[in-house]
Design an enzyme around this catalytic site. Structure first.
Site, PDB file in Angstrom:
ATOM      1  N   TYR A  37      33.164   8.090  56.926  1.00  0.00           N
ATOM      2  CA  TYR A  37      32.398   9.297  56.568  1.00  0.00           C
ATOM      3  C   TYR A  37      33.253  10.558  56.774  1.00  0.00           C
ATOM      4  CZ  TYR A  37      29.167  13.150  57.455  1.00  0.00           C
ATOM      5  OH  TYR A  37      28.545  14.373  57.458  1.00  0.00           O
TER       6      TYR A  37
ATOM      7  N   ASP B  70      21.951  10.761  40.205  1.00  0.00           N
ATOM      8  CA  ASP B  70      22.986  10.222  41.099  1.00  0.00           C
ATOM      9  C   ASP B  70      24.284  10.985  40.825  1.00  0.00           C
ATOM     10  OD1 ASP B  70      24.986   8.513  42.292  1.00  0.00           O
ATOM     11  OD2 ASP B  70      23.548   6.846  42.178  1.00  0.00           O
ATOM     12  N   LEU B  71      25.060  11.220  41.871  1.00  0.00           N
ATOM     13  CA  LEU B  71      26.368  11.869  41.697  1.00  0.00           C
ATOM     14  C   LEU B  71      27.300  11.019  40.832  1.00  0.00           C
ATOM     15  CD1 LEU B  71      26.978  13.160  45.349  1.00  0.00           C
ATOM     16  CD2 LEU B  71      26.502  14.588  43.350  1.00  0.00           C
TER      17      LEU B  71
ATOM     18  N   LYS C 154      35.014  13.516  54.126  1.00  0.00           N
ATOM     19  CA  LYS C 154      34.943  14.981  54.221  1.00  0.00           C
ATOM     20  C   LYS C 154      36.351  15.572  54.191  1.00  0.00           C
ATOM     21  CE  LYS C 154      30.480  15.121  54.415  1.00  0.00           C
ATOM     22  NZ  LYS C 154      29.683  15.688  53.329  1.00  0.00           N
TER      23      LYS C 154
ATOM     24  N   SER D  85      26.128  20.517  64.007  1.00  0.00           N
ATOM     25  CA  SER D  85      24.834  19.830  63.913  1.00  0.00           C
ATOM     26  C   SER D  85      23.793  20.861  63.515  1.00  0.00           C
ATOM     27  CB  SER D  85      24.424  19.245  65.270  1.00  0.00           C
ATOM     28  OG  SER D  85      25.368  18.331  65.734  1.00  0.00           O
TER      29      SER D  85
ATOM     30  N   ARG E 114      25.914  17.303  73.831  1.00  0.00           N
ATOM     31  CA  ARG E 114      27.000  17.632  72.888  1.00  0.00           C
ATOM     32  C   ARG E 114      26.569  18.729  71.925  1.00  0.00           C
ATOM     33  NH1 ARG E 114      27.475  15.773  67.683  1.00  0.00           N
ATOM     34  NH2 ARG E 114      29.511  16.060  66.727  1.00  0.00           N
TER      35      ARG E 114
ATOM     36  N   ASN F  57      32.244  18.340  61.006  1.00  0.00           N
ATOM     37  CA  ASN F  57      33.095  18.261  62.202  1.00  0.00           C
ATOM     38  C   ASN F  57      33.769  16.886  62.298  1.00  0.00           C
ATOM     39  OD1 ASN F  57      31.570  16.551  64.512  1.00  0.00           O
ATOM     40  ND2 ASN F  57      30.029  17.608  63.289  1.00  0.00           N
TER      41      ASN F  57
ATOM     42  N   SER G 210      25.392  10.892  54.843  1.00  0.00           N
ATOM     43  CA  SER G 210      25.616  11.888  55.893  1.00  0.00           C
ATOM     44  C   SER G 210      25.917  11.264  57.252  1.00  0.00           C
ATOM     45  CB  SER G 210      24.402  12.813  55.991  1.00  0.00           C
ATOM     46  OG  SER G 210      23.242  12.075  56.302  1.00  0.00           O
TER      47      SER G 210
ATOM     48  N   GLY H 133      17.657  16.516  54.897  1.00  0.00           N
ATOM     49  CA  GLY H 133      17.242  17.364  56.017  1.00  0.00           C
ATOM     50  C   GLY H 133      17.733  18.796  55.867  1.00  0.00           C
TER      51      GLY H 133
END
Ligand code: NAI
Ligand code: 15L
Length: 274
Positions: free
Chosen positions: A143, A49-50, A147, A172, A181, A110, A73, A15
Site C-alpha cells: 500500500y 471503477d478506476l 503511494k 490519520s 500514535r 505517511n 486504503s 471515510g
C-alpha cells in the site's frame, strides 16, 4: 491560475470522501463525485471503477481540478494494490492529461515513508528533530509502495506534461484520534478541508509534497511545505492525550510499530486495528 471551482472528488463514498463532501462546499467548491460504490442520497454521483478509462475521461471532462482519494486504503495483496492504486492512479492521470485538467490533489500517505524512525525523546519535538519532507521514501507495505509510485507519477506528469499535483502524505484523518500514535499524526477533518483548499488554490505548485496533519503538540514531521501553500492548521490532538495514554500507555521504543512513523503497518503482516 483562476481558482478552481468544479472539482472531481474520487473515492467520494469512503471515510475521507464523506467528510470532505460535508466540508468542502463551504469553501465554494462544486463537487463532482466518483466511487466504485453508489453513494446514498447522491443520485448524480458517478459509479465507476478506476480501471474504466472511458468513464474516467468523461468524469474529468470540464472539471478545474481533481482530489484523488479513490483506491485501497490499507494493506492488501499486491495484485489488488496494483489494479486499484497503481494502474488506477495512472488511468486517472492519463484522463486528466487528455482532458487538460491542470491540478490534482493526490491522497498520498505517511506509509510511503512508514519505515522512517519516529523522532525520539519527549514531545514537543524541536524542529531539527522533525521528519523532513525530503526524507527518503521507505514504504512499509505494498500500500505504501503504491503511494510512493503515485508521488513519482505526479512528478512525471508535472515534468513532462505540466500537470500540477500536491501530494498530501496524510497522517490519520478521522473525526477523533483513537490511538497514542495518532496523537502525533492526526489531521482533524476541518484541517483536512483547509489543507485540500490550500492545495487546490496555491499558485505555481508544480509537484509539491506535503505532510497532512493538524498542529499537534506531539507532531512527528515538518509541516513547512504545507504551510507554504497557505495552510494554517487550527487543531491539536492534545486534548485527547490524557485519556488515550491512560488507556493504552506511552509508545515504547523497543516495539517496532511504536518506533516508526507507519505504526502497525510495519509489522508483517500488519496488525489491525492499532
Ligand atoms: P476508504 O477506504 O474509506 O475510501 C476509499 C474509497 O475508494 C472507497 O469508497 C472505495 O469504494 C473507493 N475505491 C476503491 N477502489 C476503487 C476503484 N478501483 N475505483 C473507484 N473507487 C475505488 O479510505 P479513506 O480513509 O477515505 O481514504 C481516502 C484516501 O486517502 C485513500 O487513497 C487513502 O489511501 C488515503 N489516505 C487516507 C488516510 C486516512 O487517515 N483516512 C491516511 C492516509 C491516506
Ligand atoms: C492510511 O494511509 C490509511 O488509509 C488510514 O486508514 C490510516 O490507517 C492511516 O494511514 C494511518 O496511518 O493512521
Amino acid at each position: 491560475m483562476p481558482a478552481p471551482r468544479t472539482v472531481l472528488l474520487t473515492g467520494a463514498a469512503g471515510g475521507l470522501g464523506t467528510l470532505m463532501r460535508d466540508l468542502l462546499p463551504a469553501f465554494g467548491y462544486e463537487l463532482r463525485l466518483l466511487d466504485l460504490r453508489p453513494i446514498d442520497g447522491e443520485p448524480d454521483a458517478i459509479t465507476a471503477d478506476l480501471a474504466d478509462r472511458d468513464a474516467l475521461r468523461e468524469a474529468v471532462r470540464g472539471v478545474d481540478a481533481i482530489i484523488h482519494l479513490a483506491g485501497i486504503s490499507l494493506e492488501a495483496p499486491f495484485e489488488k494494490i496494483l489494479a486499484a492504486n497503481i494502474e488506477g492512479t495512472y488511468n486517472l492521470y492519463e484522463a486528466a492529461r487528455e482532458e487538460g485538467v491542470g491540478r490534482v490533489v493526490f491522497a498520498s500517505s505517511n506509509h510511503a515513508v512508514g519505515f522512517t524512525p519516529r523522532p525520539q525523546g519527549e514531545p514537543p519535538f524541536d524542529k531539527s528533530a522533525l521528519i523532513p519532507i525530503d526524507t527518503p521514501r521507505r514504504p512499509d507495505t505494498f500500500y505504501g509502495l503504491s503511494k510512493s509510485f503515485g508521488e513519482d507519477l505526479a512528478q512525471l506528469y508535472w515534468d513532462k506534461h505540466g500537470l500540477e499535483t500536491v501530494s498530501v502524505r496524510i497522517g490519520s484523518c478521522f473525526p477523533e484520534p483513537t490511538s497514542v500514535r495518532m496523537l502525533s499524526v492526526w489531521m482533524s477533518p476541518a484541517d483536512g478541508a483547509r489543507l485540500f483548499h490550500a492545495a487546490l488554490t496555491a499558485e505555481n505548485v508544480g509537484h509539491t509534497v506535503v505532510y497532512g496533519s493538524s498542529a499537534n503538540t506531539r507532531l512527528w514531521w515538518d509541516l513547512s511545505t504545507a504551510r507554504a501553500l497557505g495552510y494554517t492548521p487550527q487543531d491539536d490532538s492534545e486534548p485527547y492525550a490524557e485519556k488515550l495514554i491512560a488507556e493504552q500507555g506511552e509508545l515504547q521504543p523497543d516495539n517496532i510499530a511504536h518506533a516508526h512513523l507507519g505504526g502497525h503497518f510495519v509489522n508483517d503482516p500488519p496488525i489491525w486495528p492499532y
